[in-house]
Design a protein around this motif. Sequence first.
Motif, short mmCIF file in Angstrom:
data_model
loop_
_atom_site.label_atom_id
_atom_site.label_comp_id
_atom_site.label_asym_id
_atom_site.label_seq_id
_atom_site.Cartn_x
_atom_site.Cartn_y
_atom_site.Cartn_z
N LEU A 26 -1.22 -2.12 8.27
CA LEU A 26 -0.14 -1.89 9.24
C LEU A 26 0.28 -0.43 9.30
CD1 LEU A 26 1.99 -5.07 8.51
CD2 LEU A 26 0.62 -4.61 10.55
N ASN A 27 0.31 0.24 8.16
CA ASN A 27 0.66 1.66 8.15
C ASN A 27 -0.34 2.49 8.94
OD1 ASN A 27 2.93 1.15 6.64
ND2 ASN A 27 2.00 1.74 4.70
N ARG A 28 -1.62 2.11 8.88
CA ARG A 28 -2.64 2.83 9.67
C ARG A 28 -2.39 2.69 11.16
NH1 ARG A 28 -6.53 0.98 5.75
NH2 ARG A 28 -7.06 -0.75 7.13
N HIS A 29 -1.70 1.63 11.55
CA HIS A 29 -1.40 1.39 12.97
C HIS A 29 0.03 1.77 13.31
CE1 HIS A 29 -5.22 -0.47 14.02
NE2 HIS A 29 -5.20 -0.99 12.80
N CYS A 30 0.60 2.64 12.49
CA CYS A 30 1.91 3.25 12.74
C CYS A 30 3.08 2.28 12.67
CB CYS A 30 1.91 3.99 14.07
SG CYS A 30 0.69 5.32 14.12
N TYR A 31 2.96 1.24 11.86
CA TYR A 31 4.10 0.37 11.59
C TYR A 31 4.66 0.70 10.22
CZ TYR A 31 2.68 -2.61 15.47
OH TYR A 31 2.37 -3.09 16.71
N VAL B 141 6.35 -8.14 5.27
CA VAL B 141 5.17 -8.82 4.76
C VAL B 141 5.60 -9.61 3.52
CG1 VAL B 141 2.83 -8.55 3.83
CG2 VAL B 141 3.67 -6.97 5.60
N VAL B 142 5.44 -10.93 3.58
CA VAL B 142 5.87 -11.80 2.49
C VAL B 142 4.67 -12.58 1.97
CG1 VAL B 142 7.47 -13.61 1.78
CG2 VAL B 142 8.07 -12.10 3.70
N ASP B 143 4.38 -12.41 0.69
CA ASP B 143 3.30 -13.15 0.06
C ASP B 143 3.47 -13.04 -1.45
OD1 ASP B 143 0.40 -14.29 1.14
OD2 ASP B 143 0.40 -13.70 -0.97
N ASP B 144 3.09 -14.09 -2.18
CA ASP B 144 3.22 -14.04 -3.62
C ASP B 144 2.12 -13.20 -4.28
OD1 ASP B 144 1.25 -15.87 -3.01
OD2 ASP B 144 1.85 -17.33 -4.51
N SER B 145 1.12 -12.82 -3.53
CA SER B 145 0.03 -11.98 -4.04
C SER B 145 0.32 -10.51 -3.76
CB SER B 145 -1.29 -12.38 -3.37
OG SER B 145 -2.28 -11.42 -3.65
N ALA B 146 0.51 -9.76 -4.83
CA ALA B 146 0.79 -8.32 -4.67
C ALA B 146 -0.38 -7.61 -4.00
CB ALA B 146 1.08 -7.69 -6.03
N SER B 147 -1.61 -7.98 -4.33
CA SER B 147 -2.76 -7.32 -3.72
C SER B 147 -2.83 -7.59 -2.22
CB SER B 147 -4.06 -7.73 -4.40
OG SER B 147 -4.28 -9.12 -4.27
N PHE B 148 -2.47 -8.80 -1.79
CA PHE B 148 -2.45 -9.10 -0.36
C PHE B 148 -1.38 -8.27 0.34
CE2 PHE B 148 -0.79 -11.42 3.30
CZ PHE B 148 -1.95 -11.60 4.04
N ARG B 149 -0.18 -8.19 -0.26
CA ARG B 149 0.89 -7.40 0.35
C ARG B 149 0.47 -5.94 0.52
NH1 ARG B 149 3.94 -10.17 -3.58
NH2 ARG B 149 4.27 -8.23 -4.74
N VAL B 150 -0.14 -5.38 -0.50
CA VAL B 150 -0.57 -3.97 -0.45
C VAL B 150 -1.67 -3.78 0.60
CG1 VAL B 150 -1.70 -2.13 -1.77
CG2 VAL B 150 0.16 -3.45 -2.79
#
Length: 71
Positions: free
Chosen positions: A23-28, A8-17
């Motif tokens: 994605l973690n909820r979907h087992c990635y 996941v690449v984005d300059d916004s830390a809140s977007f990345r989180v």
Amino acid sequence: MSPKKILVVDDSASFRVHVEALLNRHCYRTVLASDGPEALQKLHAANIFSVVRQLHYSQQNENSLDLVQRQ
């Protein structure tokens, strides 16, 4: 089988989180980067299945498709 890694690449830390939690909820498993150079470094260091990044992101005359094509 181990979970697939998504970069996941984005300059916004809140977007990345936010995307990481989704994605973690979907087992990635997620790998986070804040810009193109960091993303390239992480792409080389990990077995990445997919990349999530702003399509119209531009840094040093590089867009998201340039990053993926270099792989």
